[in-house]
Design an enzyme around this catalytic site. Structure first.
Site, short mmCIF file in Angstrom:
data_model
loop_
_atom_site.label_atom_id
_atom_site.label_comp_id
_atom_site.label_asym_id
_atom_site.label_seq_id
_atom_site.Cartn_x
_atom_site.Cartn_y
_atom_site.Cartn_z
N THR A 8 0.83 -1.21 0.00
CA THR A 8 0.00 0.00 0.00
C THR A 8 0.87 1.26 0.00
O THR A 8 2.06 1.21 0.28
CB THR A 8 -0.92 0.05 1.24
OG1 THR A 8 -0.11 0.15 2.42
CG2 THR A 8 -1.79 -1.18 1.33
N ASP A 9 0.24 2.39 -0.31
CA ASP A 9 0.92 3.67 -0.19
C ASP A 9 0.07 4.60 0.67
O ASP A 9 -0.96 4.19 1.20
CB ASP A 9 1.19 4.28 -1.58
CG ASP A 9 -0.09 4.53 -2.38
OD1 ASP A 9 -1.13 4.85 -1.77
OD2 ASP A 9 -0.05 4.41 -3.61
N MET A 10 0.52 5.82 0.84
CA MET A 10 -0.15 6.73 1.78
C MET A 10 -1.55 7.11 1.33
O MET A 10 -2.30 7.70 2.11
CB MET A 10 0.69 7.98 2.00
CG MET A 10 0.87 8.81 0.76
SD MET A 10 1.94 10.24 1.05
CE MET A 10 0.92 11.26 2.10
#
Lengths: 147, 147, 147, 147
Positions: free
Chosen positions: D16-18
């Site tokens: 995942t990313d932010m």
């Protein structure tokens, strides 16, 4: 009460580096795979964003000792063992076993310490007790397994 | 003789995770950035494939203590310090400083121990002395810097 | 009004795979590096979480044509060119040049289409016009550069 | 003769990313997971280093259309379909289905074109016919599946 979990992953092409072995940083991602599986097996997620305040489990320490390399397509067992449990933190130990070796052999040992934090409205994080319904499901592994 | 190196990287979007901070495994990739820069600054590469036998520097230990999170677009200084030097291994210490914080502050400390290995024709690796022309350029950092 | 940006990155050890070249998925991370640099050069961030509603720029399309491999320690220029601009989306083209080759040569071309979305309170995302103060700073590159 | 393969992966925290969703570059790593599984199911590996000359399958094109985001812990099916087969190259299509959605839904489509190359002693690569024992096991998927 649970104190262990075993996850299995296969080393992917994108996990390797030009030395032909799994990049050392990816052992930490594999540890997290086992941690997440452990949490799911207990009925909760490492992400507790729905709570008020939202809780999270950032890492304060991570370490790994590498004994043998892992190679592309090796099947790896990541054995999580609860090594220490405090009111606001948990330390997990990890044993990596290469199941594609004959016989299967331990290739690395890892360690991750997480702390429970509450996300404050101002964006900062403050250490917080691990919720009872989570802490109550986790216990330290027997000493003979941790040796 | 050199005992330190400073690399600078900006936290990329792909370095973050859903907690909104740099994923803990990426600190190890950042340490490697500084290690590679240190080697280049001394005129050699962490990859010595042209030698006979080819040499490599696999990691036998890696660790990180996380104090504060790094966020997207933070500019980070990774300060490498040679912490220990043996005939076949070197231990690097790393200090992460968030230059985007005001004032800049230390956010993490890391450690990597590498061993010099010779790649054997049968595919195995054997520990080997660090070549003199490399070892001769590296020294342990002064004690006051390592404190 | 801006239509281009050049970012430079060095291929890291962790960017390579066992084929000894940069893993193909990392070209997309390098494209994002240039995109983020472009946004910063215009005074805004690809993350606009402080707005109400919070805006984001997810990708709806990404592509890359690979001509030559990139290797460890190669210095790479990623040249972003604005290829198309609509009210709710932008398409960036990317040219990868290996500056470590002599002479420097183009090794890949990429493409990313982003859409502006507003994050709704219920967790979903809806396409939204790119804010005027951002759209007003971006224009399509001259046709001769895009050929 | 085979023309398809289905792999399943769960979205990890490190994927995942932010923005709280799987980073777009990781869809390409997931495609590779399915490709590797397809090759293993046919009894060979994407790595053919033991041949003389050693063969490899670098990518010359990769693309992805994103329709919906994938989130942490989503279970994803990556359905590989052989889309085109030439003497020296193969194009795989990929359908991503989020099995954690109810009902399961397609979230992305991808494409990868690989070419068979022989690694020359001087380090360069030259396009080469796909070995008959591999090509003979792979066929293009029926048109109705590719629609």
């Amino acid at each position: 009460m649970a104190y262990e979990f075993k996850a299995t992953r296969r080393v992917e092409f994108s996990d390797t580096d030009m030395a032909g072995i799994m990049h050392f940083s990816n052992f930490f991602r594999f540890m997290e795979t086992a941690e997440q599986g452990f949490c799911r097996s207990l009925g909760f997620s490492v992400v507790l964003g729905q709570r008020d305040p939202p809780l999270g489990f950032p890492r304060v320490h991570a370490a790994c000792d590498y004994k043998k390399p892992l190679r592309f397509e090796d099947l790896v067992e990541i054995h999580l063992l609860v090594q220490e449990k405090k009111s606001k933190s948990i330390t997990y130990g990890f044993r990596f076993r290469n199941l594609s070796a004959s016989p299967p052999e331990e290739v690395a040992r890892g360690l991750i310490t997480i702390v429970c934090v509450a996300h404050q409205p101002d964006g900062t994080m403050a250490a917080a007790p691990i919720p009872a319904e989570i802490a109550g499901k986790i216990e330290v592994a027997p000493a003979e397994l941790l040796a």
